[in-house]
Design a protein around this motif. Structure first.
Motif, short mmCIF file in Angstrom:
data_model
loop_
_atom_site.label_atom_id
_atom_site.label_comp_id
_atom_site.label_asym_id
_atom_site.label_seq_id
_atom_site.Cartn_x
_atom_site.Cartn_y
_atom_site.Cartn_z
N GLU A 160 0.81 -1.22 0.00
CA GLU A 160 0.00 0.00 0.00
C GLU A 160 0.84 1.26 0.00
N GLU A 161 1.94 1.25 0.79
CA GLU A 161 2.71 2.49 0.91
C GLU A 161 4.06 2.42 0.20
N ALA A 162 4.45 1.21 -0.25
CA ALA A 162 5.78 1.01 -0.83
C ALA A 162 6.88 1.41 0.13
N VAL A 163 6.64 1.12 1.40
CA VAL A 163 7.63 1.42 2.44
C VAL A 163 8.41 0.15 2.77
N GLU A 164 9.70 0.31 2.97
CA GLU A 164 10.49 -0.84 3.36
C GLU A 164 10.47 -0.98 4.89
N LEU A 165 10.01 -2.15 5.35
CA LEU A 165 9.86 -2.37 6.79
C LEU A 165 11.10 -2.98 7.42
N GLY A 166 11.92 -3.60 6.61
CA GLY A 166 13.10 -4.26 7.15
C GLY A 166 13.49 -5.39 6.22
N THR A 167 14.26 -6.33 6.76
CA THR A 167 14.65 -7.49 5.96
C THR A 167 14.23 -8.76 6.70
N VAL A 168 14.05 -9.83 5.92
CA VAL A 168 13.66 -11.11 6.52
C VAL A 168 14.81 -11.65 7.34
N ASP A 169 14.51 -11.95 8.59
CA ASP A 169 15.54 -12.48 9.48
C ASP A 169 15.37 -13.98 9.66
N SER A 170 14.14 -14.38 9.91
CA SER A 170 13.88 -15.80 10.14
C SER A 170 12.38 -16.01 10.03
N LEU A 171 11.95 -17.23 10.38
CA LEU A 171 10.52 -17.46 10.39
C LEU A 171 10.14 -18.32 11.58
#
Lengths: 193, 141
Positions: free
Chosen positions: B17-28
């Motif tokens: 929706e905002e094309a904002v980067e929230l961070g990077t994938v660390d794990s799951l």
């Protein structure tokens, strides 16, 4: 037969739920009066809870006794200590250290450890052999006689059993199978000299 | 279609929706009850947060797209004691160790775990039984 284990080696083995959580570790293995099977385990805590726990683990609540962990369905498997105490009053507890006699009246040795199967049955005993059994007085393994008698003072095994003595756990597995086959009236494989 | 956690780790997480980067994938985080991924854990300047799997719109080769910035939530309390999946001890329900987790292969659309790669081989996703503070428990055989 599956892998045999010395009861002393169960001490310290982690108790883990099927959900993957560690709840305790084995303190001592408790046997029933005739030392025929495991009735349960007393427990120690781990980490911050190190030291004896009030709760115990009855065998009936064990999902599996594995090489690396005792698996339980969940924490609710733990019970009050009375749940693992053997029914008789003078028969339970200490098996280690008692004298082993054969039914022919020969002294076989003293019990050093108990050999258990993954299903909780006692397969036999590790004993420090007396002269009559092994003049070099080595530590040997002897199968549990199905007709075993036991009291707080002595354990009586079939005189036959001493012919199936093994020097180590892997060869003991084969000896127990031979011993049982013989008792069941099947042809016997190789007997120990 | 299967994608590996090791391929996804480090990908940028961007909102649709905002094309904002929230961070990077660390794990799951895995939910052994469903055999699927329950959350993606994100690293963002030293802080750890997460996105619930239903809010993940796409896992692509270059980025992970999530619905909006609202989907970001602090790591739930029950996650704090969860071990890192990679490196976790693998235990069969019979109590025998089977190495440690090296990588996780999952369906990027459904989030279902297809294969757990261990130091001793691999385990099918359907065999997952539980993931706790001590081990990943799998069905034997």
């Amino acid at each position: 037969m599956d892998t045999l284990t010395l009861a002393s080696e169960l001490t310290g083995r982690p108790v883990v739920t099927l959900g993957g959580d560690l709840v305790a570790e084995v303190k001592d293995t408790v046997f029933d009066g005739l030392a025929g099977r495991i009735t349960g385990f007393t427990l120690n805590g781990r980490g911050l809870l190190a030291g004896p726990l009030k709760e115990s683990l009855p065998w009936s609540a064990v999902h599996a006794l594995g090489r690396n962990a005792v698996m339980i369905p969940g924490r609710e498997a733990l019970a009050e200590p009375a749940a693992v105490l053997p029914p008789g009053k003078d028969t339970g507890g200490a098996v280690v250290g008692i004298r082993v006699l054969t039914d022919a009246g020969r002294e076989a040795g003293t019990v050093r450890d108990v050999v258990v199967e993954p299903d909780g049955k006692v397969a036999g005993f590790q004993i420090v052999a007396a002269d009559a059994l092994d003049h070099r007085r080595r530590t040997v393994f002897i199968p549990r006689d199905e007709a075993l008698a036991a009291s707080g003072q002595a354990l009586v095994v079939s005189d036959d059993a001493s012919r199936f003595v093994a020097q180590d756990l892997p060869s003991f597995t084969a000896q127990v199978e031979n011993f049982r086959a013989r008792r069941a009236g099947h042809p016997v494989g190789k007997e120990h000299p | 279609m299967m994608i590996l956690l090791s391929q996804v780790k480090g990908l940028r997480v961007v909102t649709a929706e905002e094309a904002v980067e929230l961070g990077t994938v660390d794990s799951l985080t895995l939910d052994p009850a469903t055999g699927g991924i329950s959350r993606l854990r994100l690293a963002h300047g030293g802080r750890v947060s997460g996105v619930a799997w239903p809010d993940v719109r796409a896992v692509g080769p270059d980025a992970v797209i999530v619905s909006s910035a609202d989907t970001l939530s602090p790591a739930p309390a029950q996650d704090s004691g969860r071990p890192e999946v990679v490196g976790a001890r693998v235990l069969t329900e019979l109590g025998d160790e089977q190495g440690t987790v090296k990588d996780i292969g999952f369906d990027p659309v459904t989030g279902l775990v297809q294969t757990v790669y261990t130091t001793l081989g691999s385990v099918a996703g359907e065999q997952l039984r539980g993931l706790g503070d001590y081990a990943l428990v799998v069905r034997a055989g």
